[in-house]
Design an enzyme around this catalytic site. Structure first.
Site, PDB file in Angstrom:
ATOM      1  N   ASP A  72     -39.718   4.197  -2.745  1.00 27.94           N
ATOM      2  CA  ASP A  72     -39.838   2.737  -2.715  1.00 27.94           C
ATOM      3  C   ASP A  72     -38.423   2.175  -2.616  1.00 27.94           C
ATOM      4  O   ASP A  72     -37.650   2.242  -3.571  1.00 27.94           O
ATOM      5  CB  ASP A  72     -40.555   2.251  -3.982  1.00 27.94           C
ATOM      6  CG  ASP A  72     -40.834   0.753  -3.962  1.00 27.94           C
ATOM      7  OD1 ASP A  72     -40.100   0.029  -3.267  1.00 27.94           O
ATOM      8  OD2 ASP A  72     -41.774   0.322  -4.650  1.00 27.94           O
ATOM      9  N   LYS A  80     -39.998  -9.133  -0.687  1.00 27.88           N
ATOM     10  CA  LYS A  80     -38.736  -9.317  -1.388  1.00 27.88           C
ATOM     11  C   LYS A  80     -37.591  -9.515  -0.374  1.00 27.88           C
ATOM     12  O   LYS A  80     -37.577 -10.512   0.294  1.00 27.88           O
ATOM     13  CB  LYS A  80     -38.513  -8.117  -2.312  1.00 27.88           C
ATOM     14  CG  LYS A  80     -39.788  -7.680  -3.094  1.00 27.88           C
ATOM     15  CD  LYS A  80     -40.273  -8.689  -4.083  1.00 27.88           C
ATOM     16  CE  LYS A  80     -41.659  -8.396  -4.655  1.00 27.88           C
ATOM     17  NZ  LYS A  80     -41.880  -7.072  -5.223  1.00 27.88           N
ATOM     18  N   ARG A 106     -57.398  -5.782  14.162  1.00 33.27           N
ATOM     19  CA  ARG A 106     -57.168  -4.929  12.992  1.00 33.27           C
ATOM     20  C   ARG A 106     -56.383  -3.683  13.407  1.00 33.27           C
ATOM     21  O   ARG A 106     -55.556  -3.176  12.662  1.00 33.27           O
ATOM     22  CB  ARG A 106     -58.494  -4.539  12.304  1.00 33.27           C
ATOM     23  CG  ARG A 106     -58.299  -3.532  11.189  1.00 33.27           C
ATOM     24  CD  ARG A 106     -59.402  -3.504  10.134  1.00 33.27           C
ATOM     25  NE  ARG A 106     -60.736  -3.737  10.636  1.00 33.27           N
ATOM     26  CZ  ARG A 106     -61.471  -2.871  11.331  1.00 33.27           C
ATOM     27  NH1 ARG A 106     -61.006  -1.669  11.597  1.00 33.27           N
ATOM     28  NH2 ARG A 106     -62.671  -3.188  11.754  1.00 33.27           N
ATOM     29  N   TYR A 132     -41.845   0.092 -10.622  1.00 38.33           N
ATOM     30  CA  TYR A 132     -42.541  -1.195 -10.536  1.00 38.33           C
ATOM     31  C   TYR A 132     -43.899  -1.124 -11.236  1.00 38.33           C
ATOM     32  O   TYR A 132     -44.694  -0.198 -10.993  1.00 38.33           O
ATOM     33  CB  TYR A 132     -42.709  -1.545  -9.048  1.00 38.33           C
ATOM     34  CG  TYR A 132     -43.479  -2.803  -8.803  1.00 38.33           C
ATOM     35  CD1 TYR A 132     -42.960  -4.031  -9.186  1.00 38.33           C
ATOM     36  CD2 TYR A 132     -44.725  -2.766  -8.198  1.00 38.33           C
ATOM     37  CE1 TYR A 132     -43.668  -5.194  -8.967  1.00 38.33           C
ATOM     38  CE2 TYR A 132     -45.438  -3.932  -7.966  1.00 38.33           C
ATOM     39  CZ  TYR A 132     -44.902  -5.146  -8.354  1.00 38.33           C
ATOM     40  OH  TYR A 132     -45.610  -6.290  -8.134  1.00 38.33           O
TER      41      TYR A 132
HETATM   42  C1  LIG Z   1     -43.021  -6.292  -5.556  1.00 38.11           C
HETATM   43  C2  LIG Z   1     -42.876  -4.839  -5.504  1.00 38.11           C
HETATM   44  C3  LIG Z   1     -43.912  -4.019  -5.029  1.00 38.11           C
HETATM   45  C4  LIG Z   1     -45.270  -4.577  -4.638  1.00 38.11           C
HETATM   46  O1  LIG Z   1     -45.190  -5.380  -3.511  1.00 38.11           O
HETATM   47  P1  LIG Z   1     -46.156  -6.630  -3.218  1.00 38.11           P
HETATM   48  O2  LIG Z   1     -45.638  -7.150  -1.934  1.00 38.11           O
HETATM   49  O3  LIG Z   1     -46.003  -7.593  -4.364  1.00 38.11           O
HETATM   50  O4  LIG Z   1     -47.543  -6.115  -3.134  1.00 38.11           O
HETATM   51  C5  LIG Z   1     -43.678  -2.655  -4.966  1.00 38.11           C
HETATM   52  N1  LIG Z   1     -42.504  -2.115  -5.352  1.00 38.11           N
HETATM   53  C6  LIG Z   1     -41.489  -2.868  -5.818  1.00 38.11           C
HETATM   54  C7  LIG Z   1     -40.219  -2.218  -6.233  1.00 38.11           C
HETATM   55  C8  LIG Z   1     -41.631  -4.243  -5.916  1.00 38.11           C
HETATM   56  O5  LIG Z   1     -40.621  -4.992  -6.400  1.00 38.11           O
END
Ligand SMILES: *Cc1c(COP(=O)(O)O)cnc(C)c1O
Length: 379
Positions: A170, A195, A46, A98
Site C-alpha cells: 500500500d 489521498k 463496466r 490502515y
Molecule cells: C484511505 C486509505 C485506504 C482506503 O482508501 P479509500 O479510498 O478510503 O477506500 C487504504 N490505505 C491507506 C493507507 C489509506 O490511507
C-alpha cells in the site's frame, strides 16, 4: 521521460473524434457496435471506459508499472487483491496499517476461510516465522499509518521472492513521487487515490499497479466480474489531480519538514513521529527507498490527558479536524477515535498507537501560517 513530464503527458492522447486535449468524461454505459463484435474496443462501461483507460495509462506510467486498474475506492482495490486467494490461504500483513484494511481483512475475509497473521515488519525477518505452505501473500504499508514506521521493501520483497509469495504494498502514504515499490521487487502496488493522487479532497478512488500480464488478467477479470469500477467523472478528477503531483509533493515535503522540526522544538510536545528525523529508526531505509519524507506527521503532547488532546484537536483553524489525508489543505485527526477506531483498543495500544496520538496531514499552504495555527492551538 522524467516524472514531471509523465504526470502531464501519460495517457493524454487527443480525443480521436474532436481533438479535445483532455480526455472527455465519457458518461455512457454502453457503446454502439457496427455489427455484432465489430466495435472500437469498448462494449460496456463496466468492462472498459475511455476516461478510465486514459487514467489507467497515466497511473501505470507514474508507478513505473506496465499495467494499472482503477476502482471505486482504495478499499475496493484491496478487496480485489484478496479475491485472488482461496479459502485456506494465508496472508502475512503488517500490524501497523490502515484501519480500513484491517477491518476488510478481519471482518469480511477472515470468515471466508482466508487467514491473516499480523506482524511487526520493521524487522522483515519477523515474517519468516509465519510462512507455511498455505501462505500466499505478504501485505505491507510504508510509511505506516499513523506511526510513520518504515518497512524495508527490498528486504521484504527478497523474502517474498525466495518463498514464492506475492507482495502487495500500500503506497498511499508515500505516493508514486516519493516511492515506487514495484522497482523494489513488489508484485502489486495499491493506492487510495482519494489521498495524494487525487490531491484535492474531492473524490474517492483506488487503483492497483502491476507488471505481470497474468496477474493483470486475473485482476481485470475480478474487476469486471465484481464491478467495483469508478465512474468517468471520478477518473477525470484523479487524472487532473495527477498533473500537479510532483509540485504538490515537493511542497508537502517542504512543509512537513518545517512543521516536524517546529513541533519537536515545542516545549508542550512530547514525541513527534516523522520519518525524516535522522534519529528515526527507519531513517536509513527511508533515505534509500524514498525521494523525500512527505507531509504526514503524528505527535503526542506532554499533557496526554483526553481533555487536552481533544482541546487541541478542536482548536486549530487552518488544520481542519477530519479523516483522510493527502489533500492540498491541512488536516488534523485523532486516529484512536477516527481512522483506527475499527482496531480493538488493546491491539492499538500494543502496537504503540496511544489514545493521545494526534495525526497531521500537512497541506501546501504557507508553512508560517500553519505553524502559527498550531502554536495558537497548542497554546
Ligand atoms: C484511505 C486509505 C485506504 C482506503 O482508501 P479509500 O479510498 O478510503 O477506500 C487504504 N490505505 C491507506 C493507507 C489509506 O490511507
Amino acid at each position: 521521460m522524467k516524472f514531471a513530464t509523465r504526470v502531464i503527458h501519460a495517457g493524454m492522447e487527443p480525443d480521436p473524434s474532436t481533438g479535445a486535449i483532455i480526455p472527455p468524461i465519457y458518461q455512457t454505459s454502453t457503446f454502439v457496435q457496427a455489427a455484432p463484435g465489430d466495435h472500437k474496443g469498448y462494449e460496456y462501461a463496466r468492462s472498459q471506459n475511455p476516461t478510465r483507460k486514459a487514467l489507467e495509462t497515466a497511473l501505470a506510467s507514474i508507478e513505473n508499472a506496465r499495467f494499472a486498474l482503477s476502482y471505486s475506492s482504495g478499499v475496493a482495490a484491496s478487496d480485489a487483491v484478496i479475491r485472488l486467494l482461496l479459502p485456506g490461504d494465508e496472508v502475512i500483513a503488517a500490524n501497523d496499517m490502515y484501519g480500513g484494511t484491517f477491518r476488510l481483512f478481519s471482518k469480511i475475509f477472515e470468515k471466508t476461510g482466508i487467514h491473516f497473521h499480523y506482524v511487526n515488519m520493521q524487522n522483515p525477518e519477523n515474517i519468516r516465522g509465519l510462512i507455511n505452505e498455505k501462505t500466499k501473500l505478504i501485505w505491507t504499508e510504508t510509511p505506516t499509518n499513523p506511526l510513520m514506521n518504515i518497512v524495508d521493501l527490498a528486504a521484504v520483497a527478497a523474502i517474498a521472492k525466495e518463498k514464492h509469495l506475492l507482495l502487495c504494498v500500500d503506497n498511499t502514504f508515500a505516493s508514486p513521487y516519493l516511492q515506487n515499490p514495484l522497482d523494489l521487487g513488489a508484485d502489486i502496488v495499491i493506492h487510495s487515490a482519494t489521498k495524494y493522487l487525487g490531491g484535492h479532497s474531492d473524490v474517492i478512488h483506488g487503483c492497483l499497479m502491476m507488471n505481470d500480464p497474468a496477474l493483470r488478467e486475473q485482476l481485470y477479470f475480478i474487476q469486471k466480474s465484481c464491478g467495483a469500477v469508478p465512474g468517468p467523472q471520478d477518473c477525470f478528477l484523479v487524472l487532473r489531480g495527477i498533473k500537479t503531483l510532483e509540485l504538490r509533493m515537493q511542497r508537502h515535503c517542504e512543509n512537513g519538514e518545517k512543521i516536524a522540526h517546529w513541533l519537536r522544538k515545542n516545549s508542550k510536545v512530547k514525541t513527534v513521529y516523522w520519518c525524516g528525523f535522522e534519529d528515526h529508526p527507519g531513517y536509513a531505509v527511508a533515505s534509500r527507498q524514498m525521494r523525500g519524507f512527505g507531509g504526514m506527521i503524528s505527535f503526542e503532547l506532554k499533557n496526554s490527558s483526553a481533555e487536552e488532546t481533544k482541546r487541541v484537536l478542536s482548536a486549530t483553524r487552518l488544520f481542519s479536524l477530519a479523516e483522510s489525508l493527502g489533500g492540498v489543505e491541512s488536516l488534523i485527526s485523532h486516529p484512536a477515535s477516527m481512522t483506527h477506531a475499527s482496531i480493538p483498543r488493546e491491539e492499538r495500544i500494543k502496537n504503540g498507537l496511544s489514545d493521545s496520538l494526534i495525526r497531521l496531514s500537512v497541506g501546501i499552504e504557507d508553512a508560517g501560517d500553519l505553524t502559527e495555527d498550531l502554536d495558537q492551538a497548542i497554546g
